[in-house]
Design an enzyme around this catalytic site. Structure first.
Site, PDB file in Angstrom:
ATOM      1  CB  SER A  71      11.606  -1.307  -2.318  1.00  0.00           C
ATOM      2  OG  SER A  71      12.135  -2.204  -1.364  1.00  0.00           O
ATOM      3  CE  LYS A  74       9.207  -4.524  -1.096  1.00  0.00           C
ATOM      4  NZ  LYS A  74      10.003  -3.796  -0.117  1.00  0.00           N
ATOM      5  CB  SER A 132       9.098  -0.406   1.345  1.00  0.00           C
ATOM      6  OG  SER A 132       9.666  -0.939   0.172  1.00  0.00           O
ATOM      7  CE  LYS A 249       7.538   0.414  -2.359  1.00  0.00           C
ATOM      8  NZ  LYS A 249       8.694   0.991  -1.634  1.00  0.00           N
TER       9      LYS A 249
END
Length: 300
Positions: A71, A74, A132, A249
């Site tokens: 993720s 993202k 997320s 992140k």
């Protein structure tokens, strides 16, 4: 007298050593000379740290080896959205059943968006980056891709992600998904991901979102009433566990392992970096802390 002077010098040396040790233990690393800083050992298979001010490398471990990114993908999703011309963060997006079906089918992390609700682009960015949410990622890709069907718009959006990577001069990065649930060709490197994050952090909205620990969205239901969503909690635990953290992140997956793109500012200096394919949530944070400490020590 000579012995007395030697004794004083010895005591001073011991005092300096003890003080230095105490500073290291408390994380006050700025006093350590750059050449005396020990390069840390991390469990993650790949790692990279740079000085955000000028892009100079501070640490590398398999920094240019392509790996699945989970993720952390993202970050680019958000960057592409925020780069749209005439972007209206208060524009509303209606949540489609296909987004919900997708996260259920893939057992994916989600923001638990409700089908039929109208959610602003700003709220979707929080849903994307904090819990997320792959449902939020899908909604954004559908909104900002071009085409006459969901699938063509999503494909178009992923194309924009790859174009953005090319514009950044990244030669070891390719996206085949909007959220990191790839189809075999979704990869990047610690160095490339760090550069993507550094570029994204130039956007004030992005910076605000990724440093937020918790966010509660109020959406508009099918009937026009207001729904208060359950709070979205940021999966980046460094925000609470490492002083000065400003982003960015987490990522994980069967192929990706445990990943973390991180950034922190201390004494006016910002260190930004990435660890890929660590062994657990706890270990990726430990790896990141080591690299942040090392980066600040190197900067002096």
């Amino acid at each position: 007298m000579i012995n007395g002077i030697k004794g004083i010098r010895l005591r001073r040396a011991v005092a300096v050593a003890v003080t230095s040790g105490a500073m290291l233990a408390t994380g006050a690393l700025t006093a350590a000379p750059a050449q005396a800083v020990t390069t840390p050992s991390i469990v993650a298979k790949g790692g990279y740290v740079m000085n955000n001010a000028n892009g100079s490398s501070l640490y590398t471990k398999a920094a240019d080896t392509k790996r699945s990114t989970g993720s952390t993908t993202k970050i680019m999703t958000a960057k592409v959205v925020l780069a749209q011309s005439n972007l209206n963060l208060d524009a509303k997006v209606t949540i489609k059943k296909v987004y919900s079906d997708y996260v259920v089918a893939n057992n994916a992390s989600q923001a638990h968006l409700i089908v039929g609700d109208k959610v602003t682009v700003r709220q979707l960015l929080y849903g994307l980056m904090l819990p997320s949410g792959c449902d939020a990622a899908y909604a954004l890709a559908d909104k900002y891709g071009t085409g006459t069907s969901v699938s063509t718009r999503v494909k178009s959006f992923i194309g924009k992600m790859n174009t953005a990577a090319t514009k950044l001069g990244l030669t070891h990065t390719h996206f085949d998904s909007f959220d990191g649930i790839g189809n075999g060709t979704n990869y990047s490197t610690p160095r490339d991901l760090t550069k993507i994050a550094s570029s994204a952090m130039k956007n004030s909205t992005f910076r605000t979102v990724v440093k937020t620990k918790s966010y509660t969205a109020k959406t508009v239901t099918k009937t026009g009433s207001t729904r208060t969503m359950s709070p979205w909690t940021n999966t980046n635990t460094l925000l609470s566990n490492y002083s000065g953290t400003i982003g960015v992140k987490t990522g994980s997956g069967p192929e990706a392992g445990y990943c973390l793109v991180f950034a922190a500012t201390r004494n006016g200096k910002t260190v930004i970096g990435t660890v890929l394919s660590s062994t657990s949530v706890t270990q990726r944070e430990t790896d990141a802390k080591k690299l942040l400490n090392y980066g600040f020590a190197k900067l002096g």
